[in-house]
Design a protein around this motif. Structure first.
Motif, PDB file in Angstrom:
ATOM      1  N   GLN A  94      45.911  62.972  47.968  1.00  0.00           N
ATOM      2  CA  GLN A  94      44.732  63.846  47.233  1.00  0.00           C
ATOM      3  C   GLN A  94      44.321  62.332  46.170  1.00  0.00           C
ATOM      4  O   GLN A  94      43.323  61.753  46.371  1.00  0.00           O
ATOM      5  CB  GLN A  94      45.184  64.999  46.457  1.00  0.00           C
ATOM      6  CG  GLN A  94      46.039  65.712  46.803  1.00  0.00           C
ATOM      7  CD  GLN A  94      44.255  66.756  47.925  1.00  0.00           C
ATOM      8  OE1 GLN A  94      42.923  67.165  48.038  1.00  0.00           O
ATOM      9  NE2 GLN A  94      45.672  66.705  49.100  1.00  0.00           N
ATOM     10  N   LEU A  95      45.003  62.197  45.911  1.00  0.00           N
ATOM     11  CA  LEU A  95      45.123  60.566  44.805  1.00  0.00           C
ATOM     12  C   LEU A  95      44.738  59.767  46.530  1.00  0.00           C
ATOM     13  O   LEU A  95      43.176  58.606  45.469  1.00  0.00           O
ATOM     14  CB  LEU A  95      46.337  59.808  44.383  1.00  0.00           C
ATOM     15  CG  LEU A  95      46.718  61.101  43.542  1.00  0.00           C
ATOM     16  CD1 LEU A  95      48.507  60.256  42.523  1.00  0.00           C
ATOM     17  CD2 LEU A  95      45.894  61.103  42.414  1.00  0.00           C
ATOM     18  N   GLY A  96      45.243  59.919  47.379  1.00  0.00           N
ATOM     19  CA  GLY A  96      44.707  58.595  47.981  1.00  0.00           C
ATOM     20  C   GLY A  96      42.835  58.660  49.041  1.00  0.00           C
ATOM     21  O   GLY A  96      42.700  57.225  49.095  1.00  0.00           O
ATOM     22  N   TRP A  97      42.757  59.932  48.628  1.00  0.00           N
ATOM     23  CA  TRP A  97      41.289  60.409  49.271  1.00  0.00           C
ATOM     24  C   TRP A  97      40.664  59.873  48.324  1.00  0.00           C
ATOM     25  O   TRP A  97      39.494  59.532  48.276  1.00  0.00           O
ATOM     26  CB  TRP A  97      41.648  62.379  49.300  1.00  0.00           C
ATOM     27  CG  TRP A  97      40.102  62.417  49.470  1.00  0.00           C
ATOM     28  CD1 TRP A  97      38.771  61.680  50.447  1.00  0.00           C
ATOM     29  CD2 TRP A  97      39.483  63.083  48.946  1.00  0.00           C
ATOM     30  NE1 TRP A  97      38.247  62.615  50.557  1.00  0.00           N
ATOM     31  CE2 TRP A  97      38.434  63.224  49.053  1.00  0.00           C
ATOM     32  CE3 TRP A  97      39.357  63.366  46.904  1.00  0.00           C
ATOM     33  CZ2 TRP A  97      36.998  64.062  48.532  1.00  0.00           C
ATOM     34  CZ3 TRP A  97      38.412  63.841  46.634  1.00  0.00           C
ATOM     35  CH2 TRP A  97      37.349  64.024  47.024  1.00  0.00           C
ATOM     36  N   ILE A  98      41.487  60.019  47.075  1.00  0.00           N
ATOM     37  CA  ILE A  98      39.882  59.619  45.456  1.00  0.00           C
ATOM     38  C   ILE A  98      39.636  58.291  45.975  1.00  0.00           C
ATOM     39  O   ILE A  98      38.307  57.482  45.843  1.00  0.00           O
ATOM     40  CB  ILE A  98      40.610  59.762  44.603  1.00  0.00           C
ATOM     41  CG1 ILE A  98      41.193  61.277  43.970  1.00  0.00           C
ATOM     42  CG2 ILE A  98      39.775  59.253  43.401  1.00  0.00           C
ATOM     43  CD1 ILE A  98      41.689  61.970  42.953  1.00  0.00           C
ATOM     44  N   VAL A  99      41.310  56.966  46.213  1.00  0.00           N
ATOM     45  CA  VAL A  99      40.619  55.436  46.126  1.00  0.00           C
ATOM     46  C   VAL A  99      40.244  55.201  47.415  1.00  0.00           C
ATOM     47  O   VAL A  99      38.951  54.999  47.696  1.00  0.00           O
ATOM     48  CB  VAL A  99      41.842  55.473  45.792  1.00  0.00           C
ATOM     49  CG1 VAL A  99      41.798  53.793  46.942  1.00  0.00           C
ATOM     50  CG2 VAL A  99      42.816  55.379  44.791  1.00  0.00           C
ATOM     51  N   TYR A 100      40.195  56.166  48.398  1.00  0.00           N
ATOM     52  CA  TYR A 100      39.408  55.801  49.790  1.00  0.00           C
ATOM     53  C   TYR A 100      38.288  56.107  49.849  1.00  0.00           C
ATOM     54  O   TYR A 100      37.155  55.322  49.940  1.00  0.00           O
ATOM     55  CB  TYR A 100      40.246  57.093  51.096  1.00  0.00           C
ATOM     56  CG  TYR A 100      39.450  56.616  52.294  1.00  0.00           C
ATOM     57  CD1 TYR A 100      39.522  55.163  53.409  1.00  0.00           C
ATOM     58  CD2 TYR A 100      38.893  57.566  52.988  1.00  0.00           C
ATOM     59  CE1 TYR A 100      39.340  55.173  54.624  1.00  0.00           C
ATOM     60  CE2 TYR A 100      38.182  57.048  54.360  1.00  0.00           C
ATOM     61  CZ  TYR A 100      38.125  55.982  54.877  1.00  0.00           C
ATOM     62  OH  TYR A 100      37.929  55.522  56.295  1.00  0.00           O
ATOM     63  N   ASP A 101      37.266  56.983  49.068  1.00  0.00           N
ATOM     64  CA  ASP A 101      36.453  57.921  49.349  1.00  0.00           C
ATOM     65  C   ASP A 101      35.569  57.251  47.884  1.00  0.00           C
ATOM     66  O   ASP A 101      34.187  56.977  48.175  1.00  0.00           O
ATOM     67  CB  ASP A 101      36.279  60.016  49.167  1.00  0.00           C
ATOM     68  CG  ASP A 101      35.103  60.012  49.144  1.00  0.00           C
ATOM     69  OD1 ASP A 101      34.254  60.262  49.933  1.00  0.00           O
ATOM     70  OD2 ASP A 101      34.045  60.575  48.002  1.00  0.00           O
ATOM     71  N   LYS A 102      36.356  57.026  46.729  1.00  0.00           N
ATOM     72  CA  LYS A 102      35.108  56.069  46.138  1.00  0.00           C
ATOM     73  C   LYS A 102      34.999  54.421  46.472  1.00  0.00           C
ATOM     74  O   LYS A 102      33.871  53.896  46.588  1.00  0.00           O
ATOM     75  CB  LYS A 102      36.527  55.595  44.952  1.00  0.00           C
ATOM     76  CG  LYS A 102      35.530  55.064  43.810  1.00  0.00           C
ATOM     77  CD  LYS A 102      34.071  55.833  43.411  1.00  0.00           C
ATOM     78  CE  LYS A 102      33.405  54.626  41.536  1.00  0.00           C
ATOM     79  NZ  LYS A 102      32.599  55.062  41.423  1.00  0.00           N
ATOM     80  N   ALA A 103      36.424  53.565  47.147  1.00  0.00           N
ATOM     81  CA  ALA A 103      35.645  52.612  47.578  1.00  0.00           C
ATOM     82  C   ALA A 103      34.790  52.660  48.980  1.00  0.00           C
ATOM     83  O   ALA A 103      34.047  52.108  48.563  1.00  0.00           O
ATOM     84  CB  ALA A 103      36.980  52.189  48.440  1.00  0.00           C
ATOM     85  N   TYR A 104      34.781  53.732  49.470  1.00  0.00           N
ATOM     86  CA  TYR A 104      33.533  53.999  49.886  1.00  0.00           C
ATOM     87  C   TYR A 104      32.736  53.925  50.273  1.00  0.00           C
ATOM     88  O   TYR A 104      31.583  53.398  50.396  1.00  0.00           O
ATOM     89  CB  TYR A 104      34.076  55.148  51.531  1.00  0.00           C
ATOM     90  CG  TYR A 104      32.731  55.311  52.665  1.00  0.00           C
ATOM     91  CD1 TYR A 104      32.065  54.124  53.818  1.00  0.00           C
ATOM     92  CD2 TYR A 104      31.949  55.975  52.588  1.00  0.00           C
ATOM     93  CE1 TYR A 104      31.473  54.590  54.391  1.00  0.00           C
ATOM     94  CE2 TYR A 104      30.531  56.570  52.998  1.00  0.00           C
ATOM     95  CZ  TYR A 104      30.393  55.640  53.954  1.00  0.00           C
ATOM     96  OH  TYR A 104      29.914  55.474  55.131  1.00  0.00           O
ATOM     97  N   ARG A 105      32.061  54.673  49.163  1.00  0.00           N
ATOM     98  CA  ARG A 105      31.071  54.913  48.497  1.00  0.00           C
ATOM     99  C   ARG A 105      30.460  53.442  47.795  1.00  0.00           C
ATOM    100  O   ARG A 105      28.889  53.767  48.236  1.00  0.00           O
ATOM    101  CB  ARG A 105      31.152  55.985  47.583  1.00  0.00           C
ATOM    102  CG  ARG A 105      30.741  57.372  47.651  1.00  0.00           C
ATOM    103  CD  ARG A 105      31.243  58.850  46.891  1.00  0.00           C
ATOM    104  NE  ARG A 105      32.017  58.727  46.252  1.00  0.00           N
ATOM    105  CZ  ARG A 105      32.268  59.285  44.884  1.00  0.00           C
ATOM    106  NH1 ARG A 105      31.457  58.462  44.262  1.00  0.00           N
ATOM    107  NH2 ARG A 105      33.071  58.684  44.492  1.00  0.00           N
TER     108      ARG A 105
END
Length: 172
Positions: free
Chosen positions: A150-161
């Motif tokens: 979940q923490l990795g998803w937050i970082v990955y999605d924010k970086a993508y945006r």
């Protein structure tokens, strides 16, 4: 008319080649595997924003096939399939499924949809591919691995945006 399709196809092919190079670099420079794989997946989003969904799908298929045949480590192929599939599905939902007009509500709905898509990809990985996570064999380890995801998803999605926002702002 034909010139635009030709430019889109050529641009997609060049971006797919760059994505394949990034995937191979992730294999041969093992410290940065996740970074290079994520960047290759981000290029799918760039192709979709520049040329459309069908060219993004074509790029994803091309990169998945090239990575499968050229990359000696099949774990990286599966990682790219998950990360690239996530980006493609998020953009698909954003373009076709998210019909909210107000920008803040649209972003909130998109984040919820992205989280659900991530869960649909990540939870089956945790349940059916436990052999890739041997350090988390304990029952509490599954929860810790899910929480880390979940923490990795937050970082990955924010970086993508941020990545897509910068590209759209510059109109590249």
């Amino acid at each position: 008319m034909h010139l635009n399709h030709t430019r889109a196809a050529a641009g997609t092919a060049l971006i797919a080649a760059l994505g394949t190079i990034l995937l191979l670099m992730g294999t041969f420079i093992p410290v940065n595997t996740l970074f290079f794989t994520a960047m290759a997946a981000y290029l799918i989003g760039y192709t979709i924003s520049k040329y459309g969904l069908k060219y993004g799908a074509a790029q994803m298929v091309i990169c998945v096939l090239l990575d499968f045949f050229l990359n000696p480590d099949k774990l990286h192929w599966g990682l790219y399939l998950c990360l690239g599939g996530y980006i493609f599905l998020c953009e698909l939902v954003f373009m076709k499924g998210n019909r909210v007009e107000e920008p803040k509500k649209k972003l909130r709905l998109q984040l919820v949809c992205n989280w659900v898509l991530f869960q649909l990809i990540y939870v089956p990985l945790l349940l059916f591919f436990r052999s890739y996570f041997p350090a988390f064999d304990l029952p509490a380890g599954t929860f810790l691995l899910w929480l880390a995801g979940q923490l990795g998803w937050i970082v990955y999605d924010k970086a993508y945006r941020v990545f897509i926002g910068m590209l759209r702002e510059r109109k590249l």
